[in-house]
Structures are given as structure tokens and as C-alpha cells.
Design a protein around this motif. Structure first.
Motif, PDB file in Angstrom:
ATOM      1  N   GLN A  44      -3.439  -4.688   4.644  1.00 29.38           N
ATOM      2  CA  GLN A  44      -4.437  -4.364   3.656  1.00 29.38           C
ATOM      3  C   GLN A  44      -4.011  -3.677   2.434  1.00 29.38           C
ATOM      4  N   HIS A  45      -4.772  -3.946   1.354  1.00 23.77           N
ATOM      5  CA  HIS A  45      -4.370  -3.563  -0.104  1.00 23.77           C
ATOM      6  C   HIS A  45      -5.584  -3.609  -0.916  1.00 23.77           C
ATOM      7  N   TYR A  46      -6.084  -2.663  -1.764  1.00 23.38           N
ATOM      8  CA  TYR A  46      -5.394  -1.240  -2.043  1.00 23.38           C
ATOM      9  C   TYR A  46      -5.236  -0.417  -0.923  1.00 23.38           C
ATOM     10  N   PRO A  47      -4.549   0.712  -0.752  1.00 23.83           N
ATOM     11  CA  PRO A  47      -4.453   1.463   0.182  1.00 23.83           C
ATOM     12  C   PRO A  47      -5.878   2.182   0.452  1.00 23.83           C
ATOM     13  N   ARG A  48      -6.121   2.347   1.833  1.00 27.40           N
ATOM     14  CA  ARG A  48      -7.430   2.860   2.173  1.00 27.40           C
ATOM     15  C   ARG A  48      -7.047   4.064   2.965  1.00 27.40           C
ATOM     16  N   ILE A 102      -2.864  -8.930  -3.784  1.00 32.73           N
ATOM     17  CA  ILE A 102      -2.864  -7.675  -4.951  1.00 32.73           C
ATOM     18  C   ILE A 102      -3.136  -8.091  -6.135  1.00 32.73           C
TER      19      ILE A 102
END
Lengths: 144, 388
Positions: A44-48, A102
Motif C-alpha cells: 500500500q502507498h501512501y504510508p498508513r 505511486i
């Protein structure tokens, strides 16, 4: 190759909302690491703060290949504050081989020649002494 | 499944304008005073308040309470809505639920913002690290990305987007509340000559921020009758979906929540798209109007361009579209923008739209769009079907 307008870009401040120190440390060494959910096998991206797949905090940073292709793009032509010398510049959504997207700038490419599906690879932009910022450039052919 | 147990009994709107030098509170005060006059009730009848968040007062986490105080209201139900352009519409739905649930009897839904006078919002979160350095300031860049992908998947006829911009401008010319700067006729050439902002998005595909306010008043029909109120419109069906595709790493960015809630709302209203008398979709960008037409079900996916080119969207056409000019041509009063098309739909159904009056509009679809997330399509979609 260094973008001559790098100095005008806002410099990110790590750890403002979650702990992203690992991401920026790896970036300094030219490695792109993204969050990985071992329970579901997805990036997953952005970081959560949690896995968006399970809601749990069982997430780890893993290095990705930095190879992918352009899912979509736009050429920004307006002169946003702080970006006066940059436009036109390309913003793209790059889909990495690992199945995660991204948002990024595309470098070393005539904006008019960017296309959906263009293969791209990582390109590190040095924004400051501390920050290497992930961008992308065409993987082969049609360079400027 | 249609509900007629709560009614919209009034609406009001200030003029939408640039850099008014006024605050959200002052604009709210004006629209509040207008709605009391037009409905003809005392403010003491109001015991519920829904407030739309604002960009101009975005630094105040107690905004709704301050608004309640500024308006001199004492309420048994207070709500603040933070789903962007979907907030005004969701405020009406939440007010209706609060009335049904007995939390209040008569509720005011107020939206006021003055982002061109004062900007006091900071989205924080991931944006400093993962969005700002890339040069993504906001919705135009994200909509450029959405348009490029849509164009590649389905093909996009730019003249269809131009047609939306032109017809809504014609409508705005007939709207006294539309922003003065936008009250000039548009030609096809003007559209094609407008500068590229974020390819393939042109200036005339975009809304312009303004200042302004609007309000809606709701109560139960039996209470309305007791108060001597004659004009009523019913919010018969409502649906909302937030953070669509929020658990996917590679979602299709041409898909939105409308693909789910659009068709289901029509089913609940026992309607097909052919039965829709007026369409008042949220219009931050022309492509958003096209995508909603497809996903709510007016035409098939990818056929939006042809549907637009083959139909007439004038106030006297086959499917009247944003008859007040929409946000695209009346102006987008910040986060109060979600109320602009809603108020116009009610105005039409009350038969008060003057020279742009739609003949006997028995129903309307109004929608909202809220919040542009990271590398996806908009996060919140909401839809309301109104009937007389």
C-alpha cells in the motif's frame, strides 16, 4: 541528472503524521521501500497507520523494484506558487510491478511524449542534504 | 422505500462573489435572515442546526458551535459536516434523520464559506511528504489524471465537455446570484481557446472559488401545515458512499461511488433515468458531470460524450442541467458550493426560478462530490432524489 528547480520544491518533514523514518532513511540510500501487509500479501502507498486491507498494525517496510509503467499522467501548466520555474511538469500515477501505485513526477522526458503504459524506473531527486525524493524516468527510449 | 415524512420547506442563497471581504459568519447571517423572511417563521421555531465546514474558518474545530452562537440559535441537535462538496446535501439527509429520530423538529442546514477572502485550512496528514513536493496543489491536477485515464479507456469528445460549460453559462446569465465575473456569454471558441491548466483539463472545465452562503429548512409536513407553510419538496431517497475504493492499491480511477449508489437510488425511487425531470449534479469539473451521467445510469459507461452531444440540457430542454449555472458558471463558494445546485433544484420545484423556470419539474436529482484522495477518484459521492 539534477532538476534545476529542485530547490523550489517543498521539502517534506518525515514523521509528521506517522513514523516514516525508515522510508526516508532507505531513500537516502537509493532504495524505495513501501508498506507491505504480510497477512494479505499486498503493498500500500501512501504510508498508513494500519494495513488498509485488514485494519491491523501488522505492516512492514519492503524494498520494491522501482520498475513500473504509467497508469495516468497530466502536464501541469499553471504556475503554482513555488513552482514558477517548473511548469510545464509531469505528474503521473505509476503502477509498480508489485501492484501498488505511486504519485510522482516524470523526469528526463519531453512532457509531450509521455504516454499511458510507458515503462518507467526510479529516479531519485535530491531535494536537500537529507531528502532523496522518489521520481521516475522512462525505462528506455524516447529520452529528451 | 420512498420517504415523504420530512419536507424541505425553504431555501435561501446569497449572491456568490469574489473577495467579498466578508466572513462565513456574516454570509451565513445574510442567508439565515433571508430564509426566515421567505419561509415566514420565527427563529425560535428552529431547534436543529447542520453546519457545513468551511475553508475560511477551517482552523476552528468548534466552527459549528460558533455558528450556532453567531446566529443566536438554541438547538437540541447540532451537526458539522466535513465531506467537502458533499456536505450540504448530506446535511439535509442528516437533518431529515434527526427529525425522524425526534432529536429536533425543525432543522436549518447552513453552508457558508469565504475562501477568496480568507483561507485558513491545512489538510495536513500525508500531503507534506507524499503530495506537496510533487506539485499537486489540489483538484485540478488530480482531475487531469482522471481525465487522461478516462480518455484512454473510453475516448473523450472535448466538444461534449464544451457543451456542458456553454449551457451552464447560459443558465448563469439568467441567475441574479451568479458571480458577476462569470456573467459573460461563452462561445465554443472561448472554450477551446481557454488555457490548459493540467492536460487535458482546460480553464473552462474548472470551477472558480468564490464567497457565498446558502440554507435549507426542513420539518415534518404536519408541522409545516401548522406553521401555515404551503410550498414543500420531499427528499424521498438519499444515498452516500465515502472512501470509495479506499482499500485498494490499484483501483480503476475512472470509477466512483456513483456506480453503486446512483442506480440503487433510482431503484429505491422506482424511477428510471428517463423519468428524471431535472439533473443538478455536483460540477467542480465538466468531466465530473459526464462521469456522473454514465455512472448514475443515463447512458452506458464510455458513452457520456455521445449522450451529452445528443441531448438538450437547457432549462427548456429534455434534461435540464444545473439550471442556475451550476458551480462552473455561478461560482463555487468554497465548501458551501455543495449547496448551490441543491438550492437551485428546490427553487425550481417551488416554481421560483423566474425566466429560467423549468415547466412543472416534478422531481430532481441532486448530487454531491467530496474530497480528492491520493491517486484515486473522488472519495465521497452522494445523491438525493427530490419530489414535489
Amino acid at each position: 541528472m539534477k532538476n534545476n528547480c529542485d530547490s523550489q520544491k517543498p521539502i517534506p518533514q518525515p514523521n509528521l503524521y506517522i513514523n516514516t523514518r525508515s522510508f526516508w532513511e532507505a531513500a537516502k540510500q537509493g532504495k524505495l521501500i513501501l508498506q507491505f501487509c504480510p497477512e494479505t500479501g499486498n503493498y500500500q502507498h501512501y504510508p498508513r497507520p494500519v494495513s488498509i486491507f485488514t485494519g491491523k498494525r501488522n505492516i512492514e517496510w519492503r524494498e520494491v523494484s522501482g520498475k513500473g509503467n504509467i497508469y495516468s499522467f497530466t502536464i501541469v501548466r499553471s504556475s503554482l506558487p513555488g513552482c514558477e520555474n517548473r511548469s510545464p511538469y509531469v505528474i503521473a500515477i505509476v503502477e509498480l510491478e508489485e501492484g501498488v501505485r505511486i504519485l510522482c513526477n516524470i523526469h528526463n522526458c519531453d512532457p509531450e511524449r509521455v504516454k499511458i503504459g510507458t515503462p518507467v524506473k526510479l529516479y531519485w531527486e535530491r531535494l536537500s542534504g537529507d531528502i532523496n525524493y522518489p521520481a521516475f524516468e522512462p525505462d528506455k527510449c524516447f529520452k529528451k | 422505500m420512498k420517504k415523504k415524512d420530512v419536507a424541505i420547506i425553504g431555501y435561501s442563497e446569497t449572491k456568490i462573489n469574489l473577495q467579498t471581504g466578508r466572513s462565513a459568519y456574516d454570509l451565513a447571517g445574510e442567508t439565515f435572515s433571508l430564509i426566515l423572511d421567505s419561509v415566514g417563521i420565527k427563529k425560535s421555531e428552529i431547534d436543529g442546526l447542520s453546519v457545513t465546514n468551511s475553508f475560511s474558518e477551517g482552523a476552528n474545530p468548534l466552527f459549528a458551535s460558533y455558528m450556532c452562537d453567531a446566529l443566536g440559535l438554541t438547538v437540541s441537535w447540532l451537526q458539522v459536516n466535513g465531506i467537502g462538496g458533499a456536505s450540504a446535501l448530506c446535511g439535509v439527509a442528516r437533518a431529515a434523520s434527526a427529525i425522524r429520530g425526534g432529536l429536533c423538529q425543525t432543522a436549518l442546514v447552513i453552508s457558508a464559506d469565504a475562501p477568496t477572502t480568507a483561507w485558513r485550512s491545512n489538510f495536513g496528514a500525508y500531503r507534506n511528504e507524499f503530495q506537496d513536493p510533487i506539485g499537486i496543489n489540489g483538484p485540478p491536477e488530480m482531475f487531469g489524471l482522471i481525465m487522461t485515464r478516462y480518455k484512454a479507456e473510453y475516448g473523450l469528445k472535448v466538444e461534449a465537455l464544451a457543451k456542458i460549460a456553454l449551457i451552464q453559462r447560459e443558465h448563469a446569465l439568467l441567475n441574479k446570484n451568479a458571480c458577476s465575473k462569470l456573467k459573460t456569454p461563452l462561445t465554443l471558441n472561448d472554450y477551446f481557446n481557454s488555457r490548459m491548466i493540467s492536460d487535458p483539463l482546460r480553464l473552462l472545465d474548472c470551477v472558480m472559488f468564490c464567497d457565498g452562503a446558502n440554507a435549507i429548512l426542513l420539518t415534518k409536513p404536519e408541522n409545516a401545515k401548522k406553521l401555515g407553510i404551503k410550498k414543500m419538496v420531499y427528499p424521498v431517497v438519499y444515498a452516500e458512499l465515502t472512501n470509495f475504493n479506499g482499500d485498494k492499491s490499484c483501483p480503476n480511477i475512472t470509477e466512483t461511488g456513483f456506480s453503486i449508489i446512483g442506480p440503487s437510488a433510482l431503484r429505491k425511487a422506482e424511477m428510471t433515468p428517463k423519468d428524471v425531470k431535472m439533473f443538478h449534479p455536483y460540477d467542480d469539473f465538466t468531466i465530473a458531470v459526464l462521469m456522473q451521467m454514465e455512472q448514475i445510469g443515463f447512458c452506458h459507461r464510455g458513452e457520456g460524450s455521445d449522450f451529452i452531444l445528443m441531448n438538450e440540457f437547457s432549462y427548456n430542454g429534455s434534461l435540464p442541467l444545473n439550471t442556475g449555472g451550476g458551480q462552473l458558471s455561478a461560482g463555487q463558494p468554497g465548501l458551501a458550493g455543495g449547496g448551490v445546485n441543491l438550492v437551485e433544484a428546490i427553487r425550481q420545484m417551488f416554481g421560483e426560478a423566474g425566466e429560467r423556470q423549468v415547466q412543472n419539474p416534478g422531481n430532481a436529482i441532486v448530487t454531491g462530490i467530496g474530497v480528492i484522495p491520493y491517486a484515486r477518484n473522488w472519495a465521497t459521492s452522494n445523491i438525493m432524489i427530490l419530489e414535489v
